[in-house]
Scaffold this active site. Structure first.
Site, PDB file in Angstrom:
ATOM      1  N   LYS A   1       6.382  -1.679   2.005  1.00 40.78           N
ATOM      2  CA  LYS A   1       5.245  -1.028   2.504  1.00 40.78           C
ATOM      3  C   LYS A   1       4.105  -2.180   2.400  1.00 40.78           C
ATOM      4  O   LYS A   1       3.113  -1.838   1.463  1.00 40.78           O
ATOM      5  CB  LYS A   1       4.801   0.471   1.841  1.00 40.78           C
ATOM      6  CG  LYS A   1       3.994   1.265   3.053  1.00 40.78           C
ATOM      7  CD  LYS A   1       4.156   2.675   2.566  1.00 40.78           C
ATOM      8  CE  LYS A   1       3.021   3.541   3.074  1.00 40.78           C
ATOM      9  NZ  LYS A   1       2.971   3.459   4.582  1.00 40.78           N
TER      10      LYS A   1
ATOM     11  N   GLU B   1      12.319   2.407  14.202  1.00 39.96           N
ATOM     12  CA  GLU B   1      11.232   3.458  13.793  1.00 39.96           C
ATOM     13  C   GLU B   1      10.093   3.181  14.676  1.00 39.96           C
ATOM     14  O   GLU B   1      10.056   2.429  15.581  1.00 39.96           O
ATOM     15  CB  GLU B   1      10.816   3.264  12.244  1.00 39.96           C
ATOM     16  CG  GLU B   1      10.270   1.950  11.901  1.00 39.96           C
ATOM     17  CD  GLU B   1       9.955   1.691  10.510  1.00 39.96           C
ATOM     18  OE1 GLU B   1       9.841   2.712  10.109  1.00 39.96           O
ATOM     19  OE2 GLU B   1       9.680   0.586  10.121  1.00 39.96           O
TER      20      GLU B   1
ATOM     21  N   TYR C   1       0.909  -1.145   0.120  1.00 36.34           N
ATOM     22  CA  TYR C   1      -0.053  -0.021  -0.003  1.00 36.34           C
ATOM     23  C   TYR C   1       0.897   1.173   0.144  1.00 36.34           C
ATOM     24  O   TYR C   1       2.072   1.220   0.220  1.00 36.34           O
ATOM     25  CB  TYR C   1      -1.001  -0.002   1.146  1.00 36.34           C
ATOM     26  CG  TYR C   1      -0.369   0.383   2.299  1.00 36.34           C
ATOM     27  CD1 TYR C   1       0.582  -0.489   3.103  1.00 36.34           C
ATOM     28  CD2 TYR C   1      -0.578   1.494   3.176  1.00 36.34           C
ATOM     29  CE1 TYR C   1       1.012  -0.340   4.379  1.00 36.34           C
ATOM     30  CE2 TYR C   1       0.001   1.922   4.453  1.00 36.34           C
ATOM     31  CZ  TYR C   1       0.804   0.957   5.106  1.00 36.34           C
ATOM     32  OH  TYR C   1       1.307   1.236   6.241  1.00 36.34           O
TER      33      TYR C   1
ATOM     34  N   LEU D   1      11.057   1.272   7.255  1.00 33.52           N
ATOM     35  CA  LEU D   1      10.291   1.705   6.088  1.00 33.52           C
ATOM     36  C   LEU D   1      11.106   3.139   5.802  1.00 33.52           C
ATOM     37  O   LEU D   1      11.354   4.137   6.375  1.00 33.52           O
ATOM     38  CB  LEU D   1       8.840   2.149   6.251  1.00 33.52           C
ATOM     39  CG  LEU D   1       8.029   2.556   5.013  1.00 33.52           C
ATOM     40  CD1 LEU D   1       7.621   1.246   4.160  1.00 33.52           C
ATOM     41  CD2 LEU D   1       6.872   3.421   5.300  1.00 33.52           C
TER      42      LEU D   1
HETATM   43  N1  PMP Z   1       7.578   3.931   9.152  1.00 31.04           N
HETATM   44  C1  PMP Z   1       6.166   3.165   9.500  1.00 31.04           C
HETATM   45  C2  PMP Z   1       6.150   1.719   9.884  1.00 31.04           C
HETATM   46  C3  PMP Z   1       5.171   3.437   8.639  1.00 31.04           C
HETATM   47  O1  PMP Z   1       4.135   2.986   8.665  1.00 31.04           O
HETATM   48  C4  PMP Z   1       5.283   4.986   8.120  1.00 31.04           C
HETATM   49  C5  PMP Z   1       3.993   5.780   7.886  1.00 31.04           C
HETATM   50  N2  PMP Z   1       3.458   5.204   6.429  1.00 31.04           N
HETATM   51  C6  PMP Z   1       6.502   5.591   8.183  1.00 31.04           C
HETATM   52  C7  PMP Z   1       7.495   4.943   8.777  1.00 31.04           C
HETATM   53  C8  PMP Z   1       6.597   7.089   7.538  1.00 31.04           C
HETATM   54  O2  PMP Z   1       6.778   7.026   6.230  1.00 31.04           O
HETATM   55  P1  PMP Z   1       6.084   8.130   5.444  1.00 31.04           P
HETATM   56  O3  PMP Z   1       6.825   9.418   6.149  1.00 31.04           O
HETATM   57  O4  PMP Z   1       6.369   7.755   3.819  1.00 31.04           O
HETATM   58  O5  PMP Z   1       4.546   8.220   5.673  1.00 31.04           O
END
Ligand code: PMP
Length: 286
Positions: free
Chosen positions: A147, A179, A32, A203
């Site tokens: 993702k 994270e 996603y 991610l």
């Molecule tokens: N890490 C994880 C596990 C996430 O789910 C997200 C949010 N999608 C992020 C980091 C932040 O990524 P982004 O700034 O691209 O939304």
């Protein structure tokens, strides 16, 4: 009606039908993206699109659409949803088969779904006092760079954080911070912003990249290095980044205040830089 996109068509959410044998439903065999929309326009599109392609190829799915087709479909969905400031959630699963089987057959048509998400309400308390977060053991798999919709561990960890009254859980693997359950982490010490390097354990956040880019143009030096959980507690400031929350200042980790225990000057500087960037985008700068 709440419009959604399903396999090439816009329809009301009530009309949308997905097979119970869809592998996304049975196995979380799906990826996603969540893309911010400002003033009805896709924000940071090429970065999100690049990550979408990367996730698809990591699980061996052929991209169902060209980039122009994606833009067209998402643009139509945003228009039907009334535009403005929102986000788009999109998901591609490997599709439905006749029987439930782990084996991946050739030639299954993927299921492509998208919907808009309303903006999160702004949280003045967060900006004033900062977030209290907790450290929890990172129990996720070893491909957190994909993702994937397989978010059970993230969901359970977030639930545990909620139970402790915390804003987010910051995850720790073998003593190293990875994270948040749905955010990346940046620590400020002196004039240096440190964030864990890309790799299978995190991610690659799109928001984090922009914050680091803005940080570099504000004169901070950028380090992509692992951060030990005990070192994090000694940072001057800690921030979380994500598409939905953008930049969240952390004032407390478990029982330890971070820096002054309030959102710091670094956060305020980056937040202003972010607003300037957004205004330029809203004014039509790509
Ligand atoms: N890490 C994880 C596990 C996430 O789910 C997200 C949010 N999608 C992020 C980091 C932040 O990524 P982004 O700034 O691209 O939304």
């Amino acid at each position: 009606m709440t419009p959604v996109f399903l396999n090439g068509q816009i329809m009301s959410r009530e009309e949308a039908r997905i097979s119970p044998l869809d592998r996304g439903f049975l196995f979380a065999d799906a990826i996603y993206e969540v893309i911010p929309i400002f003033r009805s326009r896709l924000f940071l599109w090429s970065e999100h699109y690049h990550r979408l392609e990367r996730s698809l190829s990591a699980i061996g799915l052929v991209n169902p659409y060209s980039e122009a087709e994606w833009r067209h479909h998402l643009g139509t969905l945003i228009e039907k949803a009334g535009g403005g400031d929102l986000a788009v959630y999109l998901q591609v699963s490997r599709g439905a088969e006749e029987v439930r089987d782990h084996h991946i057959s050739e030639g299954i048509a993927p299921t492509v779904f998208a919907m808009t998400l309303p903006p999160l309400p702004s949280d003045p308390a967060l900006e004033q006092t900062g977030a209290r977060i907790v450290l929890l053991e990172d129990i996720r798999w070893h491909r957190c760079d994909i993702k994937s919709t397989a978010l059970l561990a993230n969901v359970l960890l977030r639930h545990e954080a909620d139970g402790k009254g915390a804003f987010e859980a910051l995850l720790v693997r073998d003593g190293w911070v990875t994270e948040g359950t749905s955010s990346n982490v940046i620590a400020l010490k002196g004039a240096t912003l440190t964030t864990p390097p890309d790799g299978p354990q995190i991610l690659p956040g799109v928001t984090r990249e922009l914050v680091l880019r803005l940080g570099a143009s504000e004169g901070f030096s950028i380090r992509r290095e692992r951060i030990r959980a005990d070192e994090l507690l000694k940072a001057d400031e800690v921030w979380l980044t994500s598409t939905r929350r953008i930049l969240a200042p952390v004032s407390q980790v478990d029982d330890h205040p971070i820096g002054s225990g309030r959102p710091g000057p670094g956060y305020r500087r980056l937040w202003l830089a972010w607003l300037r960037h957004l205004n330029a985008f809203a004014a039509g700068v790509p």
